[in-house]
Design a protein around this motif. Structure first.
Motif, PDB file in Angstrom:
ATOM      1  N   SER A   1      -4.319  18.494  -6.269  1.00 42.91           N
ATOM      2  CA  SER A   1      -3.019  18.948  -6.778  1.00 42.91           C
ATOM      3  C   SER A   1      -1.988  19.082  -5.667  1.00 42.91           C
ATOM      4  N   SER A   2      -2.439  19.373  -4.439  1.00 41.72           N
ATOM      5  CA  SER A   2      -1.510  19.506  -3.314  1.00 41.72           C
ATOM      6  C   SER A   2      -1.498  18.270  -2.419  1.00 41.72           C
ATOM      7  N   THR A   3      -2.314  17.282  -2.749  1.00 45.68           N
ATOM      8  CA  THR A   3      -2.400  16.096  -1.899  1.00 45.68           C
ATOM      9  C   THR A   3      -1.099  15.301  -1.916  1.00 45.68           C
ATOM     10  N   GLY A   4      -0.484  15.176  -3.092  1.00 44.84           N
ATOM     11  CA  GLY A   4       0.750  14.404  -3.195  1.00 44.84           C
ATOM     12  C   GLY A   4       1.856  14.973  -2.324  1.00 44.84           C
ATOM     13  N   VAL A   5       1.991  16.300  -2.320  1.00 43.94           N
ATOM     14  CA  VAL A   5       3.020  16.939  -1.494  1.00 43.94           C
ATOM     15  C   VAL A   5       2.739  16.699  -0.015  1.00 43.94           C
TER      16      VAL A   5
ATOM     17  N   ALA B   1       0.833  -1.207   0.000  1.00 43.64           N
ATOM     18  CA  ALA B   1       0.000   0.000   0.000  1.00 43.64           C
ATOM     19  C   ALA B   1       0.866   1.256   0.000  1.00 43.64           C
ATOM     20  N   ASP B   2       1.989   1.223   0.710  1.00 45.61           N
ATOM     21  CA  ASP B   2       2.895   2.374   0.734  1.00 45.61           C
ATOM     22  C   ASP B   2       3.423   2.669  -0.665  1.00 45.61           C
ATOM     23  N   TYR B   3       3.805   1.635  -1.395  1.00 41.97           N
ATOM     24  CA  TYR B   3       4.287   1.830  -2.766  1.00 41.97           C
ATOM     25  C   TYR B   3       3.174   2.353  -3.680  1.00 41.97           C
TER      26      TYR B   3
ATOM     27  N   GLY C   1       0.915   9.408  -5.605  1.00 42.87           N
ATOM     28  CA  GLY C   1       1.329  10.727  -5.144  1.00 42.87           C
ATOM     29  C   GLY C   1       2.247  11.407  -6.140  1.00 42.87           C
ATOM     30  N   PHE C   2       3.198  10.652  -6.685  1.00 41.32           N
ATOM     31  CA  PHE C   2       4.098  11.212  -7.697  1.00 41.32           C
ATOM     32  C   PHE C   2       3.355  11.533  -8.993  1.00 41.32           C
ATOM     33  N   ILE C   3       2.356  10.701  -9.339  1.00 45.81           N
ATOM     34  CA  ILE C   3       1.544  10.992 -10.524  1.00 45.81           C
ATOM     35  C   ILE C   3       0.818  12.327 -10.338  1.00 45.81           C
TER      36      ILE C   3
END
Length: 332
Positions: free
Chosen positions: A205-209, A135-137, A143-145
């Motif tokens: 858009s800010s969720t990944g960061v 799940a972490d991967y 997140g990077f996408i």
């Protein structure tokens, strides 16, 4: 705590004054003004404008006065009357333009921020407590996408997918049949359906960061001695996690409120243009292109003020959550 908040509020007064000066200077930097730009456009289209007419228009709009005199008039009107000036392009008071756009912009921005935190913080906690799991991967990959994909591109793709699959066009604030109709329950429901897509795009858009920040900070906290001591004393894993390391790990996220708020307000510019939503972003872009100085200056000043207010809010939240900040501030 009250002394800390009062001291922080007092420091805002000179900062807000400097913000107003810088905002006015920024909109004065481009050569020419709104009148000269309109005259050039008229002459390029074959319409001749005499020098006397150009001078009359310049005086009519008050652009013949020195910059410092125009600044004093502008800032005095804001402080004493709440009047942000006159829009040359729209031929309307700036207050009317802002009152039409700011509530919608604030709704999208704050809702997007809350949505981003609701999604990102639990995922960041799970990724940190299940490091290197499948799940972490997966969360890291998505997140990077999200970080790598521009919001306006996502808006274009999702708008096309939604229209192709359902026949519903998410463009605009309301559907065409409601454009000139009074506000009813049906029109409000239609507006809410149109707001779902921009809310998701701006928020995600800010969720990944936020996921990456929360994961990294929590991993660092979990390795500290106080966590090992609390676990050795028999504290349950969930209580230990929420009471100590999560409170410390979330501090950097709270501290970013100062630049997240104006970032959300101005960052939805391209998304709003793509989805034809009348927020402050497209209004700022158009006013800058047309050199509509009081509209542009007012929006720039509001965005800058949001940065200051957001910083104040983040400082108060940090002081409330972390006694080290509160007591350290009082002792000085």
């Amino acid at each position: 705590m009250l002394a800390y908040i009062a001291r922080r509020i007092v420091t805002l007064i000179p900062i807000l004054f400097l913000i107003s000066v810088v905002s006015f200077v920024i909109i004065e930097l481009p050569p020419g003004d709104w009148v000269s730009r309109q005259i050039i456009n008229l002459r390029n289209s074959g319409i001749q404008v005499s020098e006397d007419e150009a001078e009359r228009l310049t005086k009519m709009y008050g652009l013949d006065k020195p910059a410092q005199e125009r600044y004093v008039k502008w800032i005095t009107g804001i402080l004493l009357e709440g009047n942000f000036g006159w829009s040359f392009q729209w031929n309307r008071p700036v207050n009317d333009l802002l009152s039409d756009r700011i509530p919608l912009t604030m709704l999208i921005s704050f809702s997007s921020l809350i949505l981003s935190w609701i999604i990102a913080i639990p995922i960041g906690i799970y990724s940190a407590t299940h490091q290197y799991s499948a799940a972490d991967y997966v969360f890291t990959f998505f997140g990077f996408i999200g970080l790598a994909t521009p919001g306006f591109l996502v808006a274009l793709i999702l708008a096309w997918v939604i229209y192709s699959a359902t026949g519903f066009s998410p463009l605009g604030l309301v559907s065409n049949q409601y454009l000139d109709s009074p506000w009813t329950a049906e029109k409000i429901g239609d507006m809410l359906k149109h707001l779902i897509l921009p809310l998701l795009i701006v928020g995600l858009s800010s969720t990944g960061v936020t996921i990456r920040v929360m994961r990294a900070n929590l991993l660092d906290e979990l390795k500290k001695q106080y966590v090992i001591t609390a676990r050795a004393k028999g504290l349950t894993e969930l209580s230990l996690l929420l009471k100590y390391p999560v409170r410390m790990a979330i501090n950097p996220i709270i501290s970013t409120v100062g630049w997240v708020l104006p970032g959300l307000v101005s960052g939805e510019l391209l998304v709003s243009i793509v989805l034809s939503i009348q927020t402050t972003g497209p209004l700022l872009l158009r006013s800058v292109l047309e050199q509509d100085m009081y509209v542009a200056g007012s929006i720039v000043m509001i965005l800058s003020t949001l940065t200051v207010v957001g910083t104040l809010l983040s400082d108060i939240l940090l002081a409330a959550m972390d006694p080290r900040i509160r007591y350290g501030g009082v002792s000085k």
